[in-house]
Write a protein that holds these residues in place. Structure first.
Motif, PDB file in Angstrom:
ATOM      1  N   LYS A   1      14.473   8.899 -23.602  1.00 31.13           N
ATOM      2  CA  LYS A   1      13.061   8.917 -23.215  1.00 31.13           C
ATOM      3  C   LYS A   1      12.337   7.691 -23.768  1.00 31.13           C
ATOM      4  O   LYS A   1      11.557   7.043 -23.059  1.00 31.13           O
ATOM      5  CB  LYS A   1      12.406  10.206 -23.725  1.00 31.13           C
ATOM      6  CG  LYS A   1      10.968  10.357 -23.330  1.00 31.13           C
ATOM      7  CD  LYS A   1      10.425  11.694 -23.807  1.00 31.13           C
ATOM      8  CE  LYS A   1       8.963  11.837 -23.442  1.00 31.13           C
ATOM      9  NZ  LYS A   1       8.401  13.102 -23.914  1.00 31.13           N
TER      10      LYS A   1
ATOM     11  N   ASP B   1      18.771   6.048 -18.901  1.00 32.86           N
ATOM     12  CA  ASP B   1      19.480   7.319 -18.909  1.00 32.86           C
ATOM     13  C   ASP B   1      20.700   7.178 -19.828  1.00 32.86           C
ATOM     14  O   ASP B   1      21.011   6.084 -20.303  1.00 32.86           O
ATOM     15  CB  ASP B   1      19.851   7.783 -17.491  1.00 32.86           C
ATOM     16  CG  ASP B   1      20.839   6.878 -16.768  1.00 32.86           C
ATOM     17  OD1 ASP B   1      21.717   6.259 -17.413  1.00 32.86           O
ATOM     18  OD2 ASP B   1      20.740   6.798 -15.524  1.00 32.86           O
TER      19      ASP B   1
ATOM     20  N   GLN C   1      15.747  12.175 -26.786  1.00 33.05           N
ATOM     21  CA  GLN C   1      14.559  11.435 -27.230  1.00 33.05           C
ATOM     22  C   GLN C   1      14.796   9.928 -27.173  1.00 33.05           C
ATOM     23  O   GLN C   1      13.897   9.169 -26.858  1.00 33.05           O
ATOM     24  CB  GLN C   1      14.160  11.847 -28.646  1.00 33.05           C
ATOM     25  CG  GLN C   1      13.425  13.152 -28.718  1.00 33.05           C
ATOM     26  CD  GLN C   1      12.127  13.135 -27.928  1.00 33.05           C
ATOM     27  OE1 GLN C   1      11.973  13.877 -26.968  1.00 33.05           O
ATOM     28  NE2 GLN C   1      11.198  12.294 -28.300  1.00 33.05           N
TER      29      GLN C   1
END
Length: 92
Positions: A22, A27, A19
């Motif tokens: 995101k 990354d 999360q």
């Protein structure tokens, strides 16, 4: 889910969940190459340093909660709620 990351005393990220990746647009490897201060907007730097210093000086592990704006991948600025805690070893 909740975006979570773990930082060392130097502010460098040691781990994070999917999360967090995101939310930030980074990354996992990119997250580990950064630190919490590199994602902190300049205007929020004094407040962030104060929270970290207050938490480190306190005998209590936290949490300390505050709002700030983070700068994520591509320069995207996002208001976030931060909850900080300190994990101490047996030596303190």
């Amino acid at each position: 889910g909740v975006a979570e990351a773990i930082c060392g005393l130097d502010g460098k990220f040691l781990d994070c969940n999917a999360q967090f990746c995101k939310l930030t647009g980074f990354d996992f490897k990119e997250v580990l190459e950064n630190g919490m201060f590199s994602l902190t907007r300049q205007e929020d730097m004094p407040k962030t340093f104060k929270m970290v210093n207050d938490l480190m000086a306190s005998p209590e592990p936290g949490p300390k909660d505050f709002d700030k704006v983070c700068v994520f991948k591509g320069g995207r600025q996002v208001p976030v709620f931060v909850r900080m805690r300190v994990a101490r070893d047996v030596a303190g």
